[in-house]
Design a protein around this motif. Structure first.
Motif, PDB file in Angstrom:
ATOM      1  N   GLY A  49       0.782  -1.229   0.000  1.00 24.24           N
ATOM      2  CA  GLY A  49       0.000   0.000   0.000  1.00 24.24           C
ATOM      3  C   GLY A  49       0.814   1.279   0.000  1.00 24.24           C
ATOM      4  N   ALA A  52       0.449   3.510  -3.229  1.00 24.09           N
ATOM      5  CA  ALA A  52      -0.782   4.304  -3.275  1.00 24.09           C
ATOM      6  C   ALA A  52      -0.704   5.464  -2.289  1.00 24.09           C
ATOM      7  N   LEU A  53      -0.132   5.224  -1.114  1.00 23.28           N
ATOM      8  CA  LEU A  53       0.004   6.289  -0.131  1.00 23.28           C
ATOM      9  C   LEU A  53       0.918   7.388  -0.648  1.00 23.28           C
ATOM     10  N   GLU A 159       0.501  -0.994   9.269  1.00 26.60           N
ATOM     11  CA  GLU A 159       0.445  -1.173   7.815  1.00 26.60           C
ATOM     12  C   GLU A 159      -0.850  -1.831   7.343  1.00 26.60           C
ATOM     13  N   SER A 160      -1.535  -2.578   8.186  1.00 27.70           N
ATOM     14  CA  SER A 160      -2.792  -3.201   7.768  1.00 27.70           C
ATOM     15  C   SER A 160      -3.928  -2.176   7.649  1.00 27.70           C
ATOM     16  N   ARG A 161      -3.710  -0.961   8.149  1.00 24.98           N
ATOM     17  CA  ARG A 161      -4.725   0.101   8.079  1.00 24.98           C
ATOM     18  C   ARG A 161      -4.352   1.195   7.084  1.00 24.98           C
ATOM     19  N   ILE A 162      -3.429   0.920   6.178  1.00 24.94           N
ATOM     20  CA  ILE A 162      -2.954   1.948   5.259  1.00 24.94           C
ATOM     21  C   ILE A 162      -4.070   2.464   4.340  1.00 24.94           C
ATOM     22  N   ASP A 163      -4.991   1.597   3.934  1.00 20.43           N
ATOM     23  CA  ASP A 163      -6.097   2.040   3.071  1.00 20.43           C
ATOM     24  C   ASP A 163      -6.976   3.058   3.791  1.00 20.43           C
ATOM     25  N   GLU A 164      -7.163   2.867   5.078  1.00 21.10           N
ATOM     26  CA  GLU A 164      -7.930   3.828   5.888  1.00 21.10           C
ATOM     27  C   GLU A 164      -7.253   5.205   5.888  1.00 21.10           C
ATOM     28  N   ILE A 166      -5.148   6.340   3.565  1.00 16.25           N
ATOM     29  CA  ILE A 166      -5.241   6.900   2.205  1.00 16.25           C
ATOM     30  C   ILE A 166      -6.581   7.596   2.008  1.00 16.25           C
ATOM     31  N   THR A 167      -7.653   6.946   2.437  1.00 15.45           N
ATOM     32  CA  THR A 167      -8.988   7.551   2.338  1.00 15.45           C
ATOM     33  C   THR A 167      -9.045   8.851   3.130  1.00 15.45           C
ATOM     34  N   LYS A 170      -7.093  11.766   1.416  1.00 12.57           N
ATOM     35  CA  LYS A 170      -7.653  12.177   0.129  1.00 12.57           C
ATOM     36  C   LYS A 170      -8.919  13.006   0.267  1.00 12.57           C
TER      37      LYS A 170
END
Length: 171
Positions: A49, A52-53, A159-164, A166-167, A170
């Motif tokens: 991730g 993307a970050l 690292e398991s919360r990286i998508d959170e 990123i949201t 953004k």
């Protein structure tokens, strides 16, 4: 990469929006997640991730353990009763505290509001860490650097919360 380089490197990219400004937010990231071989075993653990970050933020790399003066590789350490101790019983708490102070200094200097840190690490773990028995048992708790970053007001993500994250950046 030496400790000074691991606490000073950053990845820049194109401008993006954050809270109405053109400046990209800076995010402190565990250097091992960026592919730097700085873990206790001399390896990296690159995180998918991160790409993307990095498209949304400025990455500020740090390895608190190396910044605190520990070598690569080094004997594994775990936390017990607020102390970081190696498998052979050497207390490395002061090196961990120095590295945590450097991570906080760097995050504040670079204006980081968030950090993405290596989960379960005695330095960077946030929410759970190994219990100090070297038996692979996880307990509730925070690594020394993660705790100091949170105390300084920096929101910590594993690292398991990286998508959170990123949201969040953004928005």
């Amino acid at each position: 990469m030496d400790g000074a380089a691991l606490t000073a490197s950053a990845q820049s990219g194109e401008s993006g929006a954050f809270s109405g400004s053109m400046a990209r937010p800076a995010v402190l990231v565990s250097a091992c997640l960026l592919g730097e071989p700085c873990r206790y075993d001399g390896r990296a653990c690159a995180c998918e991730g991160i790409g993307a970050l990095s498209a949304a933020v400025e990455i500020v790399a740090v390895c608190p353990e190396v910044a605190g003066g520990l070598p690569i590789p080094r004997e594994p350490a775990e936390l017990s009763r607020g102390r970081a101790t190696t498998r052979s019983g050497v207390d490395v708490t002061e090196a961990y505290r120095r590295g945590a102070a450097e991570a906080v200094r760097l995050a504040c200097e670079r204006g980081c509001r968030f950090a993405v840190l290596k989960e379960r690490s005695p330095s960077c773990g946030y929410g759970e860490v190994y219990d100090g028995t070297f038996a692979g048992i996880l307990v509730e708790g925070d690594g020394i650097a993660a705790a100091q970053l949170a105390k300084a007001g920096i929101e910590v993500f594993g690292e398991s919360r990286i998508d959170e994250l990123i949201t969040l950046v953004k928005r």
